[in-house]
Design a protein around this motif. Structure first.
Motif, PDB file in Angstrom:
ATOM      1  N   LYS A 253      45.989  39.332  31.929  1.00  0.00           N
ATOM      2  CA  LYS A 253      45.519  37.961  31.710  1.00  0.00           C
ATOM      3  C   LYS A 253      44.316  37.915  30.762  1.00  0.00           C
ATOM      4  O   LYS A 253      44.148  36.961  30.002  1.00  0.00           O
ATOM      5  N   ALA A 254      43.492  38.951  30.803  1.00  0.00           N
ATOM      6  CA  ALA A 254      42.343  39.007  29.892  1.00  0.00           C
ATOM      7  C   ALA A 254      42.808  39.199  28.462  1.00  0.00           C
ATOM      8  O   ALA A 254      42.328  38.522  27.536  1.00  0.00           O
ATOM      9  N   VAL A 255      43.770  40.104  28.271  1.00  0.00           N
ATOM     10  CA  VAL A 255      44.275  40.374  26.927  1.00  0.00           C
ATOM     11  C   VAL A 255      45.022  39.159  26.380  1.00  0.00           C
ATOM     12  O   VAL A 255      44.886  38.805  25.197  1.00  0.00           O
ATOM     13  N   GLU A 256      45.785  38.497  27.248  1.00  0.00           N
ATOM     14  CA  GLU A 256      46.512  37.301  26.816  1.00  0.00           C
ATOM     15  C   GLU A 256      45.545  36.203  26.369  1.00  0.00           C
ATOM     16  O   GLU A 256      45.780  35.517  25.367  1.00  0.00           O
ATOM     17  N   ALA A 257      44.448  36.041  27.099  1.00  0.00           N
ATOM     18  CA  ALA A 257      43.445  35.039  26.719  1.00  0.00           C
ATOM     19  C   ALA A 257      42.828  35.380  25.364  1.00  0.00           C
ATOM     20  O   ALA A 257      42.659  34.507  24.506  1.00  0.00           O
ATOM     21  N   GLN A 258      42.526  36.650  25.166  1.00  0.00           N
ATOM     22  CA  GLN A 258      41.962  37.068  23.881  1.00  0.00           C
ATOM     23  C   GLN A 258      42.937  36.810  22.747  1.00  0.00           C
ATOM     24  O   GLN A 258      42.552  36.340  21.667  1.00  0.00           O
ATOM     25  N   ASP A 259      44.216  37.098  22.973  1.00  0.00           N
ATOM     26  CA  ASP A 259      45.226  36.887  21.937  1.00  0.00           C
ATOM     27  C   ASP A 259      45.360  35.411  21.565  1.00  0.00           C
ATOM     28  O   ASP A 259      45.700  35.077  20.419  1.00  0.00           O
TER      29      ASP A 259
ATOM     30  N   GLY B 240      42.878  33.453  21.491  1.00  0.00           N
ATOM     31  CA  GLY B 240      41.591  33.019  20.956  1.00  0.00           C
ATOM     32  C   GLY B 240      40.742  32.302  21.974  1.00  0.00           C
ATOM     33  O   GLY B 240      39.796  31.586  21.620  1.00  0.00           O
ATOM     34  N   GLU B 241      41.034  32.526  23.254  1.00  0.00           N
ATOM     35  CA  GLU B 241      40.285  31.881  24.327  1.00  0.00           C
ATOM     36  C   GLU B 241      39.325  32.877  24.982  1.00  0.00           C
ATOM     37  O   GLU B 241      39.502  34.088  24.874  1.00  0.00           O
ATOM     38  N   ALA B 242      38.326  32.349  25.674  1.00  0.00           N
ATOM     39  CA  ALA B 242      37.409  33.210  26.423  1.00  0.00           C
ATOM     40  C   ALA B 242      38.155  33.838  27.600  1.00  0.00           C
ATOM     41  O   ALA B 242      38.984  33.191  28.243  1.00  0.00           O
ATOM     42  N   MET B 243      37.858  35.084  27.878  1.00  0.00           N
ATOM     43  CA  MET B 243      38.458  35.729  29.045  1.00  0.00           C
ATOM     44  C   MET B 243      37.935  35.087  30.321  1.00  0.00           C
ATOM     45  O   MET B 243      36.783  34.638  30.363  1.00  0.00           O
ATOM     46  N   PRO B 244      38.742  35.030  31.371  1.00  0.00           N
ATOM     47  CA  PRO B 244      38.263  34.494  32.655  1.00  0.00           C
ATOM     48  C   PRO B 244      37.016  35.232  33.137  1.00  0.00           C
ATOM     49  O   PRO B 244      36.841  36.426  32.879  1.00  0.00           O
ATOM     50  N   ASP B 245      36.157  34.509  33.830  1.00  0.00           N
ATOM     51  CA  ASP B 245      34.891  35.073  34.301  1.00  0.00           C
ATOM     52  C   ASP B 245      35.078  36.320  35.159  1.00  0.00           C
ATOM     53  O   ASP B 245      34.218  37.207  35.161  1.00  0.00           O
TER      54      ASP B 245
ATOM     55  N   PRO C 256      42.144  38.131  41.624  1.00  0.00           N
ATOM     56  CA  PRO C 256      42.489  36.831  42.196  1.00  0.00           C
ATOM     57  C   PRO C 256      43.958  36.511  41.921  1.00  0.00           C
ATOM     58  O   PRO C 256      44.521  36.950  40.913  1.00  0.00           O
ATOM     59  N   GLU C 257      44.571  35.775  42.790  1.00  0.00           N
ATOM     60  CA  GLU C 257      45.998  35.465  42.685  1.00  0.00           C
ATOM     61  C   GLU C 257      46.367  34.932  41.314  1.00  0.00           C
ATOM     62  O   GLU C 257      47.363  35.351  40.706  1.00  0.00           O
ATOM     63  N   GLU C 258      45.565  34.019  40.768  1.00  0.00           N
ATOM     64  CA  GLU C 258      45.909  33.369  39.505  1.00  0.00           C
ATOM     65  C   GLU C 258      45.782  34.293  38.301  1.00  0.00           C
ATOM     66  O   GLU C 258      46.266  33.974  37.209  1.00  0.00           O
ATOM     67  N   LEU C 259      45.149  35.449  38.493  1.00  0.00           N
ATOM     68  CA  LEU C 259      44.962  36.379  37.375  1.00  0.00           C
ATOM     69  C   LEU C 259      45.840  37.607  37.482  1.00  0.00           C
ATOM     70  O   LEU C 259      45.776  38.510  36.642  1.00  0.00           O
ATOM     71  N   ARG C 260      46.697  37.649  38.472  1.00  0.00           N
ATOM     72  CA  ARG C 260      47.588  38.800  38.628  1.00  0.00           C
ATOM     73  C   ARG C 260      48.693  38.753  37.579  1.00  0.00           C
ATOM     74  O   ARG C 260      49.171  37.688  37.202  1.00  0.00           O
ATOM     75  N   PRO C 261      49.116  39.938  37.080  1.00  0.00           N
ATOM     76  CA  PRO C 261      50.188  39.961  36.083  1.00  0.00           C
ATOM     77  C   PRO C 261      51.473  39.400  36.661  1.00  0.00           C
ATOM     78  O   PRO C 261      51.728  39.502  37.878  1.00  0.00           O
TER      79      PRO C 261
END
Length: 308
Positions: free
Chosen positions: A201-207, A209-214, A299-304
């Motif tokens: 989820k962090a890599v997807e956010a970066q791709d 162009g969004e900030a990674m989740p806290d 967290p549940e919402e950040l699981r692959p």
């Protein structure tokens, strides 16, 4: 003037990824930079990314590891920019396999680039610093794997642990010459972490162009290559003249100071610790140190997606 105006830096393995981010930040702070990669096209593109923003950069295309490669890098800096002030030893490769599958070639290749490459480049740069009275800055690159271990990375763990060990030794040896040597332990999204489901989820956010989740940036200290680059430039500057022999982690919103290995428990036995004495009472039972990195639960919402 910028913090590094008039300084010249070599960044090994800087054609892309973390190394490129380091080189770009050094250039942004005013340094002229030698880009290093094994691919001419990749190196030229990296140089262009600095020049087009008003910086100065040149490429030395050579595989790091040998003394000849280290000499070529230093000569490149002197020929192109007339001096050398900063060395960042970032070059590295991976050959991940569990120990029974890891070949001699897998082991030697990683040790040669990471460990020997760091050694040869630092030796060549320090020779120049000492001979010319330059209070140089050397930044080596470690890894959480070298600090804690990681399954399937015998060669990489050995190399990265060795780099930090060499860094502490060099800090002692070079202090009198005014040269500082510090290790940075980066935790960032790279091609190496792209395939790890935990960071999906962090890599997807970066791709996007969004900030990674806290959770990633704060709880894990995991971020972008640019999040690490500021520390590299700081350690290369005069502002860090009194920082030496340290291992400093950087990632996301987190900065960490890693401890040097220290004994955490001591026990004494009259006459020494014989087999029988230990058999009768091993003093560190229940006090074993942990190995490997320990991550908090996602967290549940950040699981692959595959894990849901």
């Amino acid at each position: 003037m910028s913090a590094l105006s008039g300084k010249v830096a070599i960044v090994t393995g800087s054609g892309r990824g973390l190394g490129l981010a380091y080189a770009q930040e050094l250039a942004r702070q005013g340094a002229s930079v030698i880009i290093n990669d094994v691919n001419q096209e990749v190196a030229d593109t990296a140089v262009a990314s600095i020049v087009e923003h008003g910086g100065q950069a040149a490429a030395v295309v050579v595989p790091v590891g040998t003394t000849e490669a280290a000499q070529a890098l230093v000569k490149g800096a002197l020929h192109t920019f007339g001096r050398l002030d900063i060395l960042v030893t970032n070059a590295g490769i991976l050959r991940d396999k569990s120990i029974l599958k890891m070949t001699d070639e897998d082991f030697d290749a990683v040790i040669n680039v990471h460990l020997k490459g760091t050694f040869t480049c630092v030796r060549e740069a320090y020779a120049y610093f000492k001979e010319n009275g330059v209070a140089g800055r050397i930044v080596t690159i470690g890894s959480p794997t070298g600090q804690r271990g990681n399954f399937g990375q015998t060669n990489y763990a050995a190399a990265k642990a060795g780099i930090v060990g060499m860094t502490r030794t060099w800090a002692l040896e070079m202090k009198k010459a005014g040269v500082t040597v510090n290790a940075v332990i980066p935790v960032a999204a790279t091609e190496m972490t792209r395939t790890v489901p935990f960071f999906q989820k962090a890599v997807e956010a970066q791709d996007r162009g969004e900030a990674m989740p806290d959770f990633f940036r704060k709880d894990l200290g995991f971020g972008t290559a640019e999040d690490v680059a500021g520390l590299i430039a700081f350690l290369a500057s005069d502002a860090a003249a009194d920082i030496n022999g340290q291992a400093i982690g950087a990632g996301g919103d987190r900065l960490q100071l890693w401890s040097h290995p220290e004994a955490v428990e001591s026990a004494f036995h009259d006459g020494g610790w014989s087999f029988e004495a230990l058999q009768n009472g091993y003093p560190f039972a229940g006090k074993s140190q942990s190995v490997g990195e320990k991550f908090p639960e996602l967290p549940e919402e950040l699981r692959p997606e595959v894990a849901k």
